[in-house]
Design a protein around this motif. Structure first.
Motif, mmCIF file in Angstrom:
data_model
loop_
_atom_site.group_PDB
_atom_site.id
_atom_site.type_symbol
_atom_site.label_atom_id
_atom_site.label_comp_id
_atom_site.label_asym_id
_atom_site.label_seq_id
_atom_site.Cartn_x
_atom_site.Cartn_y
_atom_site.Cartn_z
ATOM 1 N N CYS A 1 0.782 -1.245 0.000
ATOM 2 C CA CYS A 1 0.000 0.000 0.000
ATOM 3 C C CYS A 1 0.812 1.294 0.000
ATOM 4 C CB CYS A 1 -0.969 -0.002 1.182
ATOM 5 S SG CYS A 1 -2.204 -1.323 1.091
ATOM 6 N N PRO A 2 1.769 1.481 0.894
ATOM 7 C CA PRO A 2 2.402 2.807 0.996
ATOM 8 C C PRO A 2 3.018 3.272 -0.319
ATOM 9 C CG PRO A 2 2.992 1.441 2.875
ATOM 10 C CD PRO A 2 2.306 0.543 1.882
ATOM 11 N N TRP A 3 2.643 4.467 -0.736
ATOM 12 C CA TRP A 3 3.106 4.965 -2.028
ATOM 13 C C TRP A 3 4.593 5.259 -2.027
ATOM 14 C CZ3 TRP A 3 5.785 9.349 -3.041
ATOM 15 C CH2 TRP A 3 5.853 10.302 -2.018
ATOM 16 N N GLN A 4 5.170 5.569 -0.858
ATOM 17 C CA GLN A 4 6.541 6.081 -0.847
ATOM 18 C C GLN A 4 7.590 4.987 -1.001
ATOM 19 O OE1 GLN A 4 4.735 5.610 1.928
ATOM 20 N NE2 GLN A 4 5.877 5.925 3.816
ATOM 21 N N GLU A 5 7.192 3.708 -0.913
ATOM 22 C CA GLU A 5 8.161 2.618 -1.023
ATOM 23 C C GLU A 5 8.205 2.073 -2.446
ATOM 24 O OE1 GLU A 5 6.809 -0.299 1.768
ATOM 25 O OE2 GLU A 5 6.476 1.235 3.301
ATOM 26 N N HIS A 6 9.378 1.644 -2.837
ATOM 27 C CA HIS A 6 9.497 0.911 -4.102
ATOM 28 C C HIS A 6 10.652 -0.071 -3.955
ATOM 29 C CE1 HIS A 6 8.310 0.573 -8.378
ATOM 30 N NE2 HIS A 6 9.492 -0.021 -8.453
ATOM 31 N N ALA A 7 10.417 -1.309 -4.387
ATOM 32 C CA ALA A 7 11.428 -2.352 -4.253
ATOM 33 C C ALA A 7 12.442 -2.276 -5.386
ATOM 34 C CB ALA A 7 10.765 -3.722 -4.230
ATOM 35 N N VAL A 8 13.705 -2.490 -5.034
ATOM 36 C CA VAL A 8 14.786 -2.589 -6.013
ATOM 37 C C VAL A 8 15.462 -3.949 -5.824
ATOM 38 C CG1 VAL A 8 15.160 -0.107 -6.154
ATOM 39 C CG2 VAL A 8 16.409 -1.431 -4.438
ATOM 40 N N PRO A 9 16.144 -4.464 -6.845
ATOM 41 C CA PRO A 9 16.696 -5.818 -6.755
ATOM 42 C C PRO A 9 17.686 -6.005 -5.611
ATOM 43 C CG PRO A 9 16.673 -5.083 -9.032
ATOM 44 C CD PRO A 9 16.311 -3.895 -8.184
ATOM 45 N N TYR A 10 17.628 -7.189 -5.014
ATOM 46 C CA TYR A 10 18.697 -7.608 -4.114
ATOM 47 C C TYR A 10 19.995 -7.640 -4.925
ATOM 48 C CZ TYR A 10 15.240 -9.524 -0.752
ATOM 49 O OH TYR A 10 14.221 -9.695 0.157
ATOM 50 N N PRO A 11 21.107 -7.199 -4.358
ATOM 51 C CA PRO A 11 22.367 -7.312 -5.103
ATOM 52 C C PRO A 11 22.818 -8.768 -5.196
ATOM 53 C CG PRO A 11 22.755 -6.416 -2.898
ATOM 54 C CD PRO A 11 21.265 -6.496 -3.073
ATOM 55 N N THR A 12 23.235 -9.171 -6.372
ATOM 56 C CA THR A 12 23.845 -10.486 -6.565
ATOM 57 C C THR A 12 25.336 -10.371 -6.259
ATOM 58 O OG1 THR A 12 24.418 -10.150 -8.889
ATOM 59 C CG2 THR A 12 22.168 -10.904 -8.405
ATOM 60 N N SER A 13 26.076 -11.424 -6.564
ATOM 61 C CA SER A 13 27.526 -11.414 -6.331
ATOM 62 C C SER A 13 28.309 -10.957 -7.559
ATOM 63 C CB SER A 13 28.004 -12.811 -5.922
ATOM 64 O OG SER A 13 27.464 -13.178 -4.671
ATOM 65 N N PHE A 14 27.601 -10.642 -8.633
ATOM 66 C CA PHE A 14 28.244 -10.305 -9.911
ATOM 67 C C PHE A 14 28.227 -8.802 -10.113
ATOM 68 C CE2 PHE A 14 27.820 -10.040 -14.694
ATOM 69 C CZ PHE A 14 29.114 -10.440 -14.973
ATOM 70 N N HIS A 15 29.423 -8.199 -10.198
ATOM 71 C CA HIS A 15 29.550 -6.753 -10.362
ATOM 72 C C HIS A 15 30.635 -6.457 -11.397
ATOM 73 C CE1 HIS A 15 27.182 -6.438 -6.661
ATOM 74 N NE2 HIS A 15 28.006 -7.319 -6.144
ATOM 75 N N PRO A 16 30.304 -6.597 -12.671
ATOM 76 C CA PRO A 16 31.327 -6.430 -13.711
ATOM 77 C C PRO A 16 31.809 -4.985 -13.814
ATOM 78 C CG PRO A 16 29.152 -6.568 -14.691
ATOM 79 C CD PRO A 16 28.974 -6.870 -13.234
ATOM 80 N N PRO A 17 33.116 -4.785 -14.045
ATOM 81 C CA PRO A 17 33.648 -3.435 -14.211
ATOM 82 C C PRO A 17 33.685 -2.966 -15.660
ATOM 83 C CG PRO A 17 35.468 -4.963 -13.966
ATOM 84 C CD PRO A 17 34.199 -5.777 -13.900
ATOM 85 N N THR A 18 33.458 -3.876 -16.616
ATOM 86 C CA THR A 18 33.521 -3.502 -18.032
ATOM 87 C C THR A 18 32.354 -4.137 -18.784
ATOM 88 O OG1 THR A 18 34.842 -5.420 -18.732
ATOM 89 C CG2 THR A 18 36.058 -3.486 -17.912
ATOM 90 N N LEU A 19 32.021 -3.539 -19.926
ATOM 91 C CA LEU A 19 30.970 -4.084 -20.776
ATOM 92 C C LEU A 19 31.389 -5.442 -21.333
ATOM 93 C CD1 LEU A 19 28.235 -3.645 -22.147
ATOM 94 C CD2 LEU A 19 29.427 -2.446 -23.990
ATOM 95 N N GLY A 20 32.682 -5.607 -21.600
ATOM 96 C CA GLY A 20 33.172 -6.878 -22.122
ATOM 97 C C GLY A 20 32.936 -8.025 -21.162
ATOM 98 N N LEU A 21 33.152 -7.792 -19.865
ATOM 99 C CA LEU A 21 32.936 -8.850 -18.877
ATOM 100 C C LEU A 21 31.452 -9.156 -18.706
ATOM 101 C CD1 LEU A 21 35.614 -7.829 -16.228
ATOM 102 C CD2 LEU A 21 35.578 -9.931 -17.579
ATOM 103 N N LEU A 22 30.606 -8.137 -18.809
ATOM 104 C CA LEU A 22 29.168 -8.386 -18.759
ATOM 105 C C LEU A 22 28.727 -9.206 -19.970
ATOM 106 C CD1 LEU A 22 26.293 -7.969 -17.666
ATOM 107 C CD2 LEU A 22 26.238 -5.772 -18.894
#
Length: 428
Positions: free
Chosen positions: A199-220
């Motif tokens: 119900c509350p309008w002020q909340e919005h869910a964002v994804p849980y962080p995974t373990s994958f955090h690429p530093p370059t487009l090539g690695l993604l």
């Protein structure tokens, strides 16, 4: 003199382009005392009911690398999303030092970390006080910033489900949680949480962080290609704990059905596989569940204590089609990152009541899905991978051209604030 004029023209053109790019996207980061963020990290090992959180504060919240030569994989704890987000905000291209020029105000307050002293520490009986110090600061330090829109243009990240911050102020003695989101003083700000209430309008869910955090487009791109090439020998996989009690519940039904599967003649090595993640053994060890997920077509995402789970995003990262048993598990949560209008295109929904109380077999439902539709669903899951990844801070320019979970959260927040202000007839 000619070179000086030429340089001035180039700078002016650059400024004009930057101004156009950032139109309606300017964000001011509120300068909070370190007691609201960095100082809280000093308490990372003070709660005996929790694991020592200190190792997970490394690399600005990404945690320690899974191994020394890793470029993209970390032992990330979801409770560190506030640190991850704060570090990425410092690189946001449309920052302004002038709060009156900003379309939104970011509060770098580590609300989830600060909540630990009320949830697990000696101040559990004072949980209705959570957030009051922040509000007093906002009221006394340059109060015009808050007063301009009465907080409607402010937002923060809370790296826990909203339920942990929604204890009614009238509870005495207090139950689990703090009352941050129940404080009238904060009814207007936008809170990005790992799970939002309906119900509350002020909340919005964002994804849980995974373990994958690429530093370059090539690695993604390299990871997405690996996921695309992966051979899927298992029809359905459940990575998680629970389901061992005698009382009927969806996790127990999954375990029972999976344990009772017989040999399959449809080309799968296994119809069902369970990766036992009881007692949190998988939480900071992605190898335990990512390799099996890469071999499965469907990943079962049953609710536990709360409807949502990090495994949803781990599974998508592995190219595994999510199977949900509650609407609150994802469909009504992550609209900025998992478009609700396209949910049938990348996921399967099986009502848990049909399974637990009416005997519906999950594997029968999944086997009846045509192979052609399964292929299209997997293609859609692959498209969603960038949406659920929080790229590494200080990443390459190439990676910044592809919007990730952070970028989509910022876009959604700005749109949400702008829409709210328009509804209230504020002029930005």
């Amino acid at each position: 003199m000619a070179w000086w004029i030429f340089g001035l023209v180039i700078f002016s053109l650059w400024s004009l382009c930057a101004s156009e790019k950032c139109s309606n996207r300017w964000i001011h980061i509120r300068n909070l005392p370190s007691s609201f963020n960095l100082d809280l990290l000093a308490n990372c090992s003070e709660y005996p009911l929790l694991d020592d959180l200190c190792p997970y504060t490394a690399n600005h919240g990404l945690g320690q690398k899974t191994h020394n030569r890793s470029h993209s994989w970390y032992r990330t704890d979801p409770s560190m999303l506030e640190l991850i987000f704060h570090r990425r905000m410092l690189e946001y291209p449309c920052l302004t030092q002038d709060p009156s020029h900003a379309n939104a105000i970011y509060l770098p307050y580590y609300a989830g970390l600060d909540a630990l002293r009320y949830l697990y520490g000696p101040e559990s009986n004072s949980s209705a006080q959570h957030g009051l110090n922040l509000f007093h600061f906002l009221q006394h330090d340059n109060p015009s910033i808050w007063a301009r829109h009465m907080g409607h243009d402010h937002f923060l990240v809370m790296a826990r489900p909203a339920w942990d911050f929604s204890q009614p102020l009238s509870n005495d003695p207090p139950n689990w949680g703090t009352s941050f989101l129940e404080l009238p003083q904060f009814f207007n700000l936008t809170a990005l949480t790992l799970e939002a209430r309906a119900c509350p309008w002020q909340e919005h869910a964002v994804p849980y962080p995974t373990s994958f955090h690429p530093p370059t487009l090539g690695l993604l791109d390299s990871w997405i290609q690996r996921v695309q090439r992966s051979k899927r020998h298992v029809l359905a996989l459940f990575a998680g704990g629970g389901g061992v009690s005698a009382s009927p519940n969806i996790r127990r039904s999954i375990r029972t059905e999976c344990d009772n599967t017989t040999a399959d003649s449809s080309g799968y090595d296994k119809l069902c596989e369970i990766v036992d993640c009881s007692n949190g053994i998988c939480e900071h060890d992605p190898i335990r569940f990512m390799r099996p997920m890469l071999q499965a077509i469907f990943c079962l995402q049953p609710p536990g204590d709360i409807p949502t789970r990090r495994s949803t995003f781990d599974g998508i990262l592995a190219g595994c089609i999510p199977v949900f048993f509650e609407e609150l598990s994802a469909r009504s949560q992550y609209g900025w990152h998992l478009p609700e209008a396209e949910f049938e295109a990348f996921s399967v929904f099986i009502p848990k009541e049909e399974v637990v109380f009416k005997g519906l077999k999950i594997l029968d439902v999944l086997q009846r899905i045509p192979r052609s539709r399964v292929r299209k669903m997997r293609e859609k899951v692959l498209e969603l991978i960038p949406n659920v990844v929080y790229g590494k801070h200080n990443s390459s320019p190439g990676l910044r051209t592809k919007k990730d979970a952070f970028d989509l959260a910022i876009d959604g927040t700005l749109d949400k604030i702008q829409s709210r202000l328009q509804e209230l007839d504020f002029v930005m």
